[in-house]
Design an enzyme around this catalytic site. Structure first.
Site, mmCIF file in Angstrom:
data_model
loop_
_atom_site.group_PDB
_atom_site.id
_atom_site.type_symbol
_atom_site.label_atom_id
_atom_site.label_comp_id
_atom_site.label_asym_id
_atom_site.label_seq_id
_atom_site.Cartn_x
_atom_site.Cartn_y
_atom_site.Cartn_z
ATOM 1 N N HIS A 118 0.824 -1.204 0.000
ATOM 2 C CA HIS A 118 0.000 0.000 0.000
ATOM 3 C C HIS A 118 0.870 1.271 0.000
ATOM 4 O O HIS A 118 2.018 1.242 0.461
ATOM 5 C CB HIS A 118 -0.945 0.003 1.206
ATOM 6 N N GLU A 120 0.791 3.993 1.782
ATOM 7 C CA GLU A 120 1.247 4.470 3.098
ATOM 8 C C GLU A 120 2.405 3.624 3.596
ATOM 9 O O GLU A 120 3.387 4.141 4.156
ATOM 10 C CB GLU A 120 0.103 4.414 4.122
ATOM 11 N N CYS A 144 -5.824 1.711 5.539
ATOM 12 C CA CYS A 144 -6.444 0.448 5.969
ATOM 13 C C CYS A 144 -5.879 0.053 7.341
ATOM 14 O O CYS A 144 -4.968 0.704 7.852
ATOM 15 C CB CYS A 144 -6.169 -0.645 4.939
ATOM 16 N N CYS A 147 -1.962 -0.664 7.325
ATOM 17 C CA CYS A 147 -1.145 0.556 7.272
ATOM 18 C C CYS A 147 -1.275 1.337 8.571
ATOM 19 O O CYS A 147 -0.307 1.957 9.034
ATOM 20 C CB CYS A 147 -1.552 1.425 6.082
#
Ligand SMILES: Nc1ccn([C@H]2C[C@H](O)[C@@H](COP(=O)(O)O)O2)c(=O)n1
Ligand SMILES: [Zn+2]
Length: 203
Positions: A118, A120, A144, A147
């Site tokens: 992801h 992040e 999410c 993260c």
């Protein structure tokens, strides 16, 4: 003005004219915006910090090859320095030509979520061991749960996001639960301008 004036006279006159025009221009600016002449010379259409950092996150998202959702993240320290940036993509050496960008595939091994890092998480990993304590994360999509665990553990203090399109999903509700418990502030970011146009010929 005499027609027979010398070269020197002409240049003095030109200097005086230039001076008076400059004063006139400054006076007009003072009258129109009430600022002191010096201050009024700055560019009026510059990016404010928050728009700048969110725009960096958006620009980074453009690097993502995810056909459904491109996400970008930008981490900024207390001195307004960008310390890391990232977007969603496959891990190094896992080729986009080999790994799948498909979603909800019948073959469970062919689902992108097994492989994507992801935005992040990539930003946090890209920070190159710089401390992220007290920093602010600008992300185009609300983080999410996975993260969020990294956000909390790395000491990020504040999250600004644009989209929260998956807010109803358990993963994202879990994120909020953890962010609240860890007292990390999060808020939706409303840019001050609708668009920023980047033109490569614009220099
Ligand atoms: N906060 C997030 C949430 C998701 N991502 C990535 C993971 C996928 O590449 C994409 C979401 O795809 P979709 O479920 O919309 O098809 O975004 C992320 O980087 N950060
Ligand atoms: Zn995530």
């Amino acid at each position: 003005m005499s027609l027979s004036s010398t070269k020197e006279d002409t240049s003095t006159l030109a200097n005086q004219l230039e001076k008076s025009l400059t004063i006139k221009a400054e006076t007009t600016e003072i009258e129109s915006n009430g600022l002191s002449p010096k201050k009024s010379h700055k560019h009026q259409n510059y990016l404010i910090w928050d728009d700048y950092f969110m725009a960096m996150a958006l620009l980074s998202a453009k690097r993502s090859k995810d056909p459904v959702t491109q996400v970008g993240a930008c981490i900024v320290d207390k001195q307004n320095r960008i310390v890391a940036i990232g977007y969603n993509g496959f891990p190094r050496n896992c080729s986009d030509d080999v790994f799948p960008w498909t979603k909800n595939s019948e073959d469970s091994m062919e689902d992108k979520k097994l492989y994507v890092v992801h935005a992040e998480a990539n930003a946090i990993l890209n920070s190159n061991s710089t401390s992220l304590v007290g920093t602010c994360l600008y992300t185009t999509l609300f983080p999410c749960n996975e993260c969020t665990k990294l956000i909390i553990q790395s000491g990020i203090q504040r999250v600004l996001y644009i989209s929260d399109k998956y807010a109803h999903k358990a993963k994202y509700r879990a994120s909020r639960r953890m962010l609240d418990a860890a007292r990390i502030t999060y808020s939706h970011y409303e840019p001050t301008q609708k668009e920023i146009v980047i033109n490569f010929n614009d220099i």
